[in-house]
Motif scaffolding. Structure first.
Motif, PDB file in Angstrom:
ATOM      1  N   ASN A  80      -0.177   0.269 -13.419  1.00  0.00           N
ATOM      2  CA  ASN A  80      -1.163  -0.464 -12.494  1.00  0.00           C
ATOM      3  C   ASN A  80      -0.537  -1.096 -11.370  1.00  0.00           C
ATOM      4  OD1 ASN A  80      -4.401  -0.022 -12.656  1.00  0.00           O
ATOM      5  ND2 ASN A  80      -3.656   0.146 -14.856  1.00  0.00           N
ATOM      6  N   HIS A  81       0.593  -1.878 -11.743  1.00  0.00           N
ATOM      7  CA  HIS A  81       1.276  -2.765 -10.804  1.00  0.00           C
ATOM      8  C   HIS A  81       2.186  -1.787 -10.180  1.00  0.00           C
ATOM      9  CE1 HIS A  81      -0.606  -6.560 -11.797  1.00  0.00           C
ATOM     10  NE2 HIS A  81      -0.153  -6.581 -13.066  1.00  0.00           N
ATOM     11  N   ARG A 103       5.775  -7.486  -9.540  1.00  0.00           N
ATOM     12  CA  ARG A 103       4.607  -7.646 -10.363  1.00  0.00           C
ATOM     13  C   ARG A 103       4.646  -6.922 -11.713  1.00  0.00           C
ATOM     14  NH1 ARG A 103      -1.162  -8.978  -7.843  1.00  0.00           N
ATOM     15  NH2 ARG A 103      -1.656  -9.461  -9.866  1.00  0.00           N
ATOM     16  N   ALA A 104       5.211  -5.792 -11.452  1.00  0.00           N
ATOM     17  CA  ALA A 104       5.245  -4.826 -12.700  1.00  0.00           C
ATOM     18  C   ALA A 104       6.467  -5.066 -13.496  1.00  0.00           C
ATOM     19  CB  ALA A 104       5.706  -3.289 -12.307  1.00  0.00           C
ATOM     20  N   SER A 121       2.019 -16.572  -7.806  1.00  0.00           N
ATOM     21  CA  SER A 121       0.781 -15.887  -8.464  1.00  0.00           C
ATOM     22  C   SER A 121      -0.062 -17.160  -9.076  1.00  0.00           C
ATOM     23  CB  SER A 121       1.264 -14.956  -9.567  1.00  0.00           C
ATOM     24  OG  SER A 121       2.000 -15.442 -10.503  1.00  0.00           O
ATOM     25  N   GLN A 143      -2.455  -5.050  -5.998  1.00  0.00           N
ATOM     26  CA  GLN A 143      -2.043  -5.148  -7.196  1.00  0.00           C
ATOM     27  C   GLN A 143      -0.470  -4.301  -7.429  1.00  0.00           C
ATOM     28  OE1 GLN A 143      -4.426  -3.997 -10.570  1.00  0.00           O
ATOM     29  NE2 GLN A 143      -5.688  -5.795 -10.395  1.00  0.00           N
ATOM     30  N   ASN A 201       2.874  -3.572  -6.840  1.00  0.00           N
ATOM     31  CA  ASN A 201       4.033  -4.552  -6.439  1.00  0.00           C
ATOM     32  C   ASN A 201       4.879  -4.377  -7.748  1.00  0.00           C
ATOM     33  OD1 ASN A 201       5.858  -7.037  -6.489  1.00  0.00           O
ATOM     34  ND2 ASN A 201       4.306  -7.289  -4.610  1.00  0.00           N
TER      35      ASN A 201
END
Length: 447
Positions: free
Chosen positions: A36-37, A197-198, A418, A192, A194
């Motif tokens: 999703n990231h 972030r993953a 974050s 989301q 990024n």
């Protein structure tokens, strides 16, 4: 004078501690989260690879520090010996008062929830099952570190069985395309997506890589076995994480996987082995959490033990007590048990105020500040010991330590972006410890 614990931890147990304290539930629940990231299967797999490289660089760097400072207490001992007792105390303070108990409380509660769900029991019953598991493992480690090590060996092997089953049969029987699967159009919240972030999501799954160093003083031939166990253990974890994600992509199409949340590996097992497969994975997760909890109970008490041995904790005498027969740090195990149990109860009584998962997450910010200090400490140690033979030298120096430092900075900057408030909370936790340090040092001078 440093109290000595018995050297009972061999090379293979050291490897299972590395693997067992890292692999909890992340390997089973994170594939969909990372996707999703990442936005595509390629970038998701790369995120796991990058996370593994950063963790391996950190582990190999710390291994050289540990080989030069082969003492019980891990990060606390390294920071103390490199930067002095003040910074060492603050490192140990965060680990002892918040970080360790929060992780133990989270695992205790999660284990109870999983058991109650698996057997369709009442959630309140699950809490007591979790507390019973925590109590059993503390008692086991009090009876003997070798017993705790044996439990770690058994649970690590058991938890790897479903992981390798999904990898092998997923690669053999899977039919979905693995690479070049773009799912960015299916992700509702585009912000989301990024890669940073993953990678950060994978690093939470890799957390726990440093725990073996807490037991350095109890390892046989630590100067040799610590670096080797780090290398082998972290390599196994990285390969397991990367290949289980590849296997899951091969079994479940990426467009389906993106919406599965925390059930991705269980769903993959269900496709491969039917309803029995999802139960198989659920049992694997239960064993995984149980083994991870045992690993934390083995390792975290060594920090308050080392601090109490330095007279840097209240009730230092009882906390540094070693059972003369079993040679286990009974006092430190009991204090960690009490703090963990207290946090479990507070989480249940005032859930809106105390959240063990959140407490452990916000502490990662400040823990990585101390990690970076230890990575930089390697350069300081090499300068101090110039011309002295080393039992182990980090490969590709200074590239590997610099990668470790950059990885640590990445986590710190990402956390500030974050969850700035959480980072601020963790700094406050550190600041609260400062008056305790000066009070204890003053007490030492007056004795």
């Amino acid at each position: 004078m440093e109290k000595k614990l018995q050297q009972t931890i061999g090379f293979w147990t050291a490897i299972t501690i590395v693997i067992g304290t890292i692999i909890g539930s992340g390997v089973f629940v994170k594939p969909s989260v990372v996707l999703n990231h990442a936005g595509s299967s390629n970038m998701a797999i790369w995120a796991w690879v990058v996370g593994g490289i950063l963790t391996l660089a950190a582990g190999l760097t710390i291994a050289e520090v540990g080989a030069q400072i082969p003492k019980t207490g891990g990060l606390y001992a390294y920071i103390r010996d490199i930067y002095g007792s003040f910074w060492g105390f603050l490192t140990g303070w965060v680990q002892t008062v918040i970080y360790g108990p929060a992780i133990i409380a989270s695992l205790t509660l999660f284990f109870g929830i999983l058991i109650s769900n698996f057997f369709n029991l009442n959630q309140s019953t699950g809490v007591w099952i979790g507390i019973a598991a925590l109590t059993f493992l503390v008692l086991l480690n009090i009876v003997g570190t070798s017993l705790g090590g044996a439990m770690q060996n058994i649970t690590t092997i058991a938890k790897l069985i479903p992981v390798f089953a999904i990898i092998v049969f997923g690669l053999l029987w899977g039919k979905a395309p693995i690479f070049n699967q773009d799912v960015s159009n299916l992700i509702v919240q585009k912000d989301q997506i990024n890669f940073g972030r993953a990678v950060l999501a994978t690093l939470f799954a890799y957390d726990g890589w440093i725990m073996l160093t807490n037991l350095t003083g109890e390892m046989k031939n630590a100067k040799r076995n610590l670096p080797l166990a780090m290398l082998v253990g972290l390599s196994v974890v990285t390969l397991a994480y990367v290949f289980i994600n590849i296997a899951v992509f091969h079994v479940i199409p990426a467009e389906t996987l993106v919406g599965l949340g925390n059930t991705s590996s269980a769903e993959a097992a269900k496709v491969l082995f039917g309803d029995l497969g999802s139960k198989f994975v659920n049992i694997g997760v239960i064993i995984s959490i149980f083994g991870c909890l045992n690993g934390k109970i083995m390792t975290f008490p060594r920090v308050p033990f080392a601090m109490a041995d330095d007279k840097l904790l209240p009730l230092s005498g009882p906390i540094s007590y070693i059972n003369p027969k079993t040679k286990t740090p009974v006092g430190a195990l009991v204090i960690v048990y009490i703090l963990g149990l207290l946090l479990v109860l507070l989480t249940l009584l005032i859930p809106s105020v105390v959240n063990a998962d959140y407490l452990s997450e916000i502490c990662i910010f400040i823990i990585y500040v101390f990690y970076i200090m230890a990575f930089i400490g390697l350069f300081l140690l090499r300068k101090r010991t110039k011309g002295t033979a080393r039992s182990y030298s980090v490969p590709l120096y200074p590239i590997v330590p610099l990668v470790a430092i950059l990885g640590g900075l990445f986590i710190i900057i990402s956390t500030l972006q974050s969850d700035f408030l959480g980072a601020l909370y963790s700094i406050i936790i550190v600041l609260v410890g400062i008056p305790f340090y000066f009070m204890l040092k003053n007490k030492q001078r007056n004795v």
